[in-house]
Design a protein around this motif. Structure first.
Motif, PDB file in Angstrom:
ATOM      1  N   VAL A  51      -1.942  -2.451  -1.196  1.00  0.00           N
ATOM      2  CA  VAL A  51      -2.362  -2.454  -2.585  1.00  0.00           C
ATOM      3  C   VAL A  51      -1.322  -1.697  -3.400  1.00  0.00           C
ATOM      4  O   VAL A  51      -0.957  -0.575  -3.047  1.00  0.00           O
ATOM      5  CB  VAL A  51      -3.739  -1.770  -2.764  1.00  0.00           C
ATOM      6  CG1 VAL A  51      -4.145  -1.742  -4.221  1.00  0.00           C
ATOM      7  CG2 VAL A  51      -4.790  -2.451  -1.923  1.00  0.00           C
ATOM      8  N   ILE A  53      -0.584  -0.057  -7.067  1.00  0.00           N
ATOM      9  CA  ILE A  53      -1.148   0.384  -8.335  1.00  0.00           C
ATOM     10  C   ILE A  53       0.035   0.794  -9.199  1.00  0.00           C
ATOM     11  O   ILE A  53       0.694   1.802  -8.932  1.00  0.00           O
ATOM     12  CB  ILE A  53      -2.141   1.545  -8.161  1.00  0.00           C
ATOM     13  CG1 ILE A  53      -3.270   1.121  -7.213  1.00  0.00           C
ATOM     14  CG2 ILE A  53      -2.690   1.989  -9.519  1.00  0.00           C
ATOM     15  CD1 ILE A  53      -4.200   2.245  -6.828  1.00  0.00           C
ATOM     16  N   VAL A  66      -2.940  -3.863 -10.718  1.00  0.00           N
ATOM     17  CA  VAL A  66      -3.286  -3.733  -9.303  1.00  0.00           C
ATOM     18  C   VAL A  66      -2.997  -5.067  -8.623  1.00  0.00           C
ATOM     19  O   VAL A  66      -3.465  -6.115  -9.067  1.00  0.00           O
ATOM     20  CB  VAL A  66      -4.770  -3.355  -9.115  1.00  0.00           C
ATOM     21  CG1 VAL A  66      -5.120  -3.269  -7.646  1.00  0.00           C
ATOM     22  CG2 VAL A  66      -5.080  -2.041  -9.819  1.00  0.00           C
ATOM     23  N   THR A  68      -2.672  -6.974  -4.641  1.00  0.00           N
ATOM     24  CA  THR A  68      -3.038  -6.843  -3.236  1.00  0.00           C
ATOM     25  C   THR A  68      -2.386  -7.947  -2.423  1.00  0.00           C
ATOM     26  O   THR A  68      -2.380  -9.101  -2.843  1.00  0.00           O
ATOM     27  CB  THR A  68      -4.572  -6.943  -3.061  1.00  0.00           C
ATOM     28  OG1 THR A  68      -5.209  -5.992  -3.907  1.00  0.00           O
ATOM     29  CG2 THR A  68      -4.979  -6.683  -1.627  1.00  0.00           C
ATOM     30  N   VAL A  92     -12.220  -4.199  -7.894  1.00  0.00           N
ATOM     31  CA  VAL A  92     -11.037  -3.456  -8.338  1.00  0.00           C
ATOM     32  C   VAL A  92     -11.280  -2.740  -9.668  1.00  0.00           C
ATOM     33  O   VAL A  92     -11.023  -1.534  -9.771  1.00  0.00           O
ATOM     34  CB  VAL A  92      -9.794  -4.365  -8.389  1.00  0.00           C
ATOM     35  CG1 VAL A  92      -8.622  -3.663  -9.048  1.00  0.00           C
ATOM     36  CG2 VAL A  92      -9.426  -4.804  -6.976  1.00  0.00           C
ATOM     37  N   LEU A  96     -11.264   1.358 -10.173  1.00  0.00           N
ATOM     38  CA  LEU A  96     -10.425   2.025 -11.171  1.00  0.00           C
ATOM     39  C   LEU A  96     -11.269   2.900 -12.095  1.00  0.00           C
ATOM     40  O   LEU A  96     -10.877   4.013 -12.440  1.00  0.00           O
ATOM     41  CB  LEU A  96      -9.627   1.003 -11.970  1.00  0.00           C
ATOM     42  CG  LEU A  96      -8.521   0.302 -11.208  1.00  0.00           C
ATOM     43  CD1 LEU A  96      -7.940  -0.834 -12.041  1.00  0.00           C
ATOM     44  CD2 LEU A  96      -7.428   1.280 -10.800  1.00  0.00           C
TER      45      LEU A  96
END
Length: 103
Positions: A51, A53, A66, A68, A92, A96
């Motif tokens: 992942v 960020i 984000v 993945t 997600v 967050l």
């Protein structure tokens, strides 16, 4: 920690996060960290995932992106991800929001 189809699921409150390479945040391992991005991941016998960020600022507005990537090791990983994929877009943003509330 709970297990579903052999994969760990945790809902513990996370404190004292260091974000150093090799450290852990819940079930996630910090793979790499830059000034505006952190890569988290988990390798499991069923699937491996990473992942990203990414934090960005454009015209004074702050953005979080984000992304993945998932690699399936076997059919159980694919089966597990069928359910995850359906709710991923809801999970997600919720994760967050929880992160922001806990900072």
């Amino acid at each position: 920690m709970y297990w579903f189809l052999g994969l760990p699921i945790t809902r513990s409150k996370i404190q004292n996060i260091t974000l150093k390479q090799g450290s852990s945040i819940g079930i996630f391992r910090v793979i790499n960290r830059a000034s505006n991005e952190i890569l988290l991941g988990k390798d499991d016998r069923h699937l491996n995932f990473c992942v990203s960020i990414l934090l960005d600022e454009v015209d004074g507005l702050k953005y979080v992106t984000v992304s993945t990537v998932v690699y399936f090791n076997n059919w159980l990983g694919k089966l597990y991800f069928v359910g995850v994929r359906r709710v991923h877009k809801a999970i997600v943003p919720e994760m967050l929001k929880n992160m922001v509330c806990n900072i």
